[in-house]
Design a protein around this motif. Structure first.
Motif, PDB file in Angstrom:
ATOM      1  N   LEU A  16       0.831  -1.200   0.000  1.00  0.00           N
ATOM      2  CA  LEU A  16       0.000   0.000   0.000  1.00  0.00           C
ATOM      3  C   LEU A  16       0.869   1.254   0.000  1.00  0.00           C
ATOM      4  N   PHE A  17       1.956   1.238   0.759  1.00  0.00           N
ATOM      5  CA  PHE A  17       2.858   2.381   0.813  1.00  0.00           C
ATOM      6  C   PHE A  17       3.508   2.612  -0.553  1.00  0.00           C
ATOM      7  N   LEU A  18       4.017   1.540  -1.146  1.00  0.00           N
ATOM      8  CA  LEU A  18       4.715   1.660  -2.429  1.00  0.00           C
ATOM      9  C   LEU A  18       3.779   2.015  -3.586  1.00  0.00           C
ATOM     10  N   LEU A  19       2.556   1.503  -3.544  1.00  0.00           N
ATOM     11  CA  LEU A  19       1.615   1.705  -4.648  1.00  0.00           C
ATOM     12  C   LEU A  19       0.581   2.799  -4.373  1.00  0.00           C
ATOM     13  N   ALA A  20       0.776   3.582  -3.312  1.00  0.00           N
ATOM     14  CA  ALA A  20      -0.221   4.577  -2.918  1.00  0.00           C
ATOM     15  C   ALA A  20      -0.565   5.542  -4.051  1.00  0.00           C
ATOM     16  N   GLU A  21       0.435   6.114  -4.662  1.00  0.00           N
ATOM     17  CA  GLU A  21       0.168   7.095  -5.725  1.00  0.00           C
ATOM     18  C   GLU A  21      -0.551   6.455  -6.911  1.00  0.00           C
ATOM     19  N   THR A  22      -0.110   5.290  -7.297  1.00  0.00           N
ATOM     20  CA  THR A  22      -0.741   4.578  -8.412  1.00  0.00           C
ATOM     21  C   THR A  22      -2.215   4.304  -8.113  1.00  0.00           C
ATOM     22  N   LEU A  23      -2.506   3.895  -6.898  1.00  0.00           N
ATOM     23  CA  LEU A  23      -3.890   3.612  -6.519  1.00  0.00           C
ATOM     24  C   LEU A  23      -4.749   4.877  -6.548  1.00  0.00           C
ATOM     25  N   VAL A  24      -4.222   5.979  -6.051  1.00  0.00           N
ATOM     26  CA  VAL A  24      -4.990   7.228  -6.058  1.00  0.00           C
ATOM     27  C   VAL A  24      -5.229   7.693  -7.489  1.00  0.00           C
ATOM     28  N   ARG A  25      -4.247   7.501  -8.356  1.00  0.00           N
ATOM     29  CA  ARG A  25      -4.393   7.911  -9.764  1.00  0.00           C
ATOM     30  C   ARG A  25      -5.512   7.130 -10.484  1.00  0.00           C
ATOM     31  N   LEU A  26      -5.877   5.978  -9.956  1.00  0.00           N
ATOM     32  CA  LEU A  26      -6.997   5.237 -10.543  1.00  0.00           C
ATOM     33  C   LEU A  26      -8.319   6.003 -10.386  1.00  0.00           C
ATOM     34  N   PHE A  27      -8.379   6.883  -9.398  1.00  0.00           N
ATOM     35  CA  PHE A  27      -9.630   7.573  -9.079  1.00  0.00           C
ATOM     36  C   PHE A  27      -9.620   9.069  -9.367  1.00  0.00           C
ATOM     37  N   SER A  28      -8.440   9.642  -9.591  1.00  0.00           N
ATOM     38  CA  SER A  28      -8.391  11.087  -9.831  1.00  0.00           C
ATOM     39  C   SER A  28      -7.170  11.457 -10.660  1.00  0.00           C
ATOM     40  N   ARG A  29      -7.337  12.552 -11.418  1.00  0.00           N
ATOM     41  CA  ARG A  29      -6.217  13.113 -12.185  1.00  0.00           C
ATOM     42  C   ARG A  29      -5.767  14.441 -11.582  1.00  0.00           C
ATOM     43  N   ASP A  30      -6.493  14.908 -10.590  1.00  0.00           N
ATOM     44  CA  ASP A  30      -6.172  16.185  -9.940  1.00  0.00           C
ATOM     45  C   ASP A  30      -4.886  16.022  -9.112  1.00  0.00           C
ATOM     46  N   PRO A  31      -3.834  16.818  -9.407  1.00  0.00           N
ATOM     47  CA  PRO A  31      -2.549  16.670  -8.698  1.00  0.00           C
ATOM     48  C   PRO A  31      -2.663  16.848  -7.177  1.00  0.00           C
ATOM     49  N   GLU A  32      -3.527  17.761  -6.739  1.00  0.00           N
ATOM     50  CA  GLU A  32      -3.687  17.987  -5.296  1.00  0.00           C
ATOM     51  C   GLU A  32      -4.348  16.788  -4.627  1.00  0.00           C
ATOM     52  N   VAL A  33      -5.361  16.217  -5.280  1.00  0.00           N
ATOM     53  CA  VAL A  33      -6.025  15.024  -4.748  1.00  0.00           C
ATOM     54  C   VAL A  33      -5.035  13.865  -4.715  1.00  0.00           C
ATOM     55  N   ILE A  34      -4.233  13.743  -5.753  1.00  0.00           N
ATOM     56  CA  ILE A  34      -3.224  12.662  -5.807  1.00  0.00           C
ATOM     57  C   ILE A  34      -2.216  12.836  -4.678  1.00  0.00           C
ATOM     58  N   ARG A  35      -1.746  14.067  -4.472  1.00  0.00           N
ATOM     59  CA  ARG A  35      -0.759  14.323  -3.410  1.00  0.00           C
ATOM     60  C   ARG A  35      -1.342  14.000  -2.033  1.00  0.00           C
ATOM     61  N   LEU A  36      -2.522  14.534  -1.752  1.00  0.00           N
ATOM     62  CA  LEU A  36      -3.145  14.304  -0.444  1.00  0.00           C
ATOM     63  C   LEU A  36      -3.553  12.846  -0.259  1.00  0.00           C
TER      64      LEU A  36
END
Length: 176
Positions: A16-36
């Motif tokens: 989950l730690f390593l793939l966190a960004e990839t998982l969030v990108r599945l649901f949003s393209r907004d950079p701020e949402v991805i970062r948070l």
């Protein structure tokens, strides 16, 4: 079981730690949402092993509560004396008090388990009327620490324990 559970939680937390960004990108393209979102998922990932330990300990203590309740159908059990390494954790001792719905007492003597077996033998042989009388006569040491159950938490654990017992019964029925 505890070691296996912790190992599984470490692996799943690591993924989950390593793939966190990839998982969030599945649901949003907004950079701020991805970062948070990545930050939150990584925070969750770090706590996974601790959560796994807590879940396993709750299960162990609820099963121990079943045994204590069974014994309590034959004799009054208002206090539970505990010993060993886990008594160094006030959190674990309080968890036991909340799950059991009884006071948890920790004694100074590290050999309380062996001494408890000796007391049971003395009472069984009729040397003393009950456990308290035997304990007072043979080793009147003071309690070091007492943990009292939180009634609200105990009620919640009783509901969990009842559910656990129903699940165990259903699984046992499937096996027969």
């Amino acid at each position: 079981v505890l070691l296996l559970e912790v190992a599984l939680m470490i692996v799943s937390g690591g993924l989950l730690f390593l793939l966190a960004e990839t998982l969030v990108r599945l649901f949003s393209r907004d950079p701020e949402v991805i970062r948070l979102g990545t930050t939150v998922l990584r925070m969750v990932a770090v706590t996974e092993p601790l959560y796994g330990v807590a879940v396993v300990l709750e299960g162990i203590f609820m099963e121990m509560a079943n045994k204590i309740d069974s014994i309590a159908s034959y004799m009054d059990i208002n206090k539970v004396y505990v010993s060993g390494g886990m008594t160094n954790s006030e959190t674990i001792c309080q968890l036991q008090a909340d799950v059991y719905g009884r006071e948890i007492l920790i004694k100074k003597d590290a050999e309380t388990t062996a001494f408890g077996a000796f007391l049971v033998a003395m009472v069984s042989l009729g040397k003393y009327e009950n456990m308290e009388a035997a304990q007072k006569a043979l080793n009147p040491m003071d309690e070091v620490k007492v943990f009292s159950p939180d009634p609200v938490k105990h009620a919640a654990y009783q509901k969990k324990q009842q559910y656990m017992n129903r699940v165990y019964s259903a699984v046992r029925d499937l096996e027969t």
